[in-house]
Motif scaffolding. Structure first.
Motif, short mmCIF file in Angstrom:
data_model
loop_
_atom_site.label_atom_id
_atom_site.label_comp_id
_atom_site.label_asym_id
_atom_site.label_seq_id
_atom_site.Cartn_x
_atom_site.Cartn_y
_atom_site.Cartn_z
N PHE A 31 20.20 55.03 28.52
CA PHE A 31 20.68 55.76 29.70
C PHE A 31 22.20 55.65 29.81
N GLU A 32 22.74 54.44 29.65
CA GLU A 32 24.19 54.26 29.75
C GLU A 32 24.92 55.03 28.65
N THR A 33 24.35 55.08 27.46
CA THR A 33 24.96 55.85 26.37
C THR A 33 25.01 57.33 26.74
N PHE A 34 23.92 57.85 27.29
CA PHE A 34 23.88 59.24 27.72
C PHE A 34 24.96 59.52 28.76
N VAL A 35 25.05 58.66 29.76
CA VAL A 35 26.03 58.85 30.83
C VAL A 35 27.45 58.75 30.26
N ASP A 36 27.70 57.78 29.39
CA ASP A 36 29.02 57.64 28.77
C ASP A 36 29.39 58.89 27.98
#
Length: 79
Positions: free
Chosen positions: A33-38
């Motif tokens: 999820f954090e990778t997607f948001v980044d």
């Protein structure tokens, strides 16, 4: 620009009883999820909240902010 806060709820105490495989799945899902948001260029910050056992609630009633400690049953009380 609009900003959003995402809160992920879980049952208190579940982490302590989870085995390593379940914990790794949890970390992998958060990392994805954090990778997607980044990649979208939108993340402003990320941090875990303290457990409900050490929660502090601040209310603004009658013009005076008041704080109280303790776990609360309702999610709205935790947030």
């Amino acid at each position: 620009m609009k900003r959003y806060v995402l809160l992920l709820a879980y049952e208190p105490g579940g982490w302590d009883e989870a085995d390593e495989q379940v914990r790794q799945q949890f970390f992998d899902a958060h990392t994805a999820f954090e990778t997607f948001v980044d990649e979208q260029g939108r993340q402003l910050g990320s941090a875990a909240l303290a457990d409900t056992a050490v929660a502090t609630t601040v209310r603004h009633a009658g013009g005076t902010p008041t704080g109280s400690d303790g776990p609360y049953v309702e999610t709205v009380e935790i947030v």
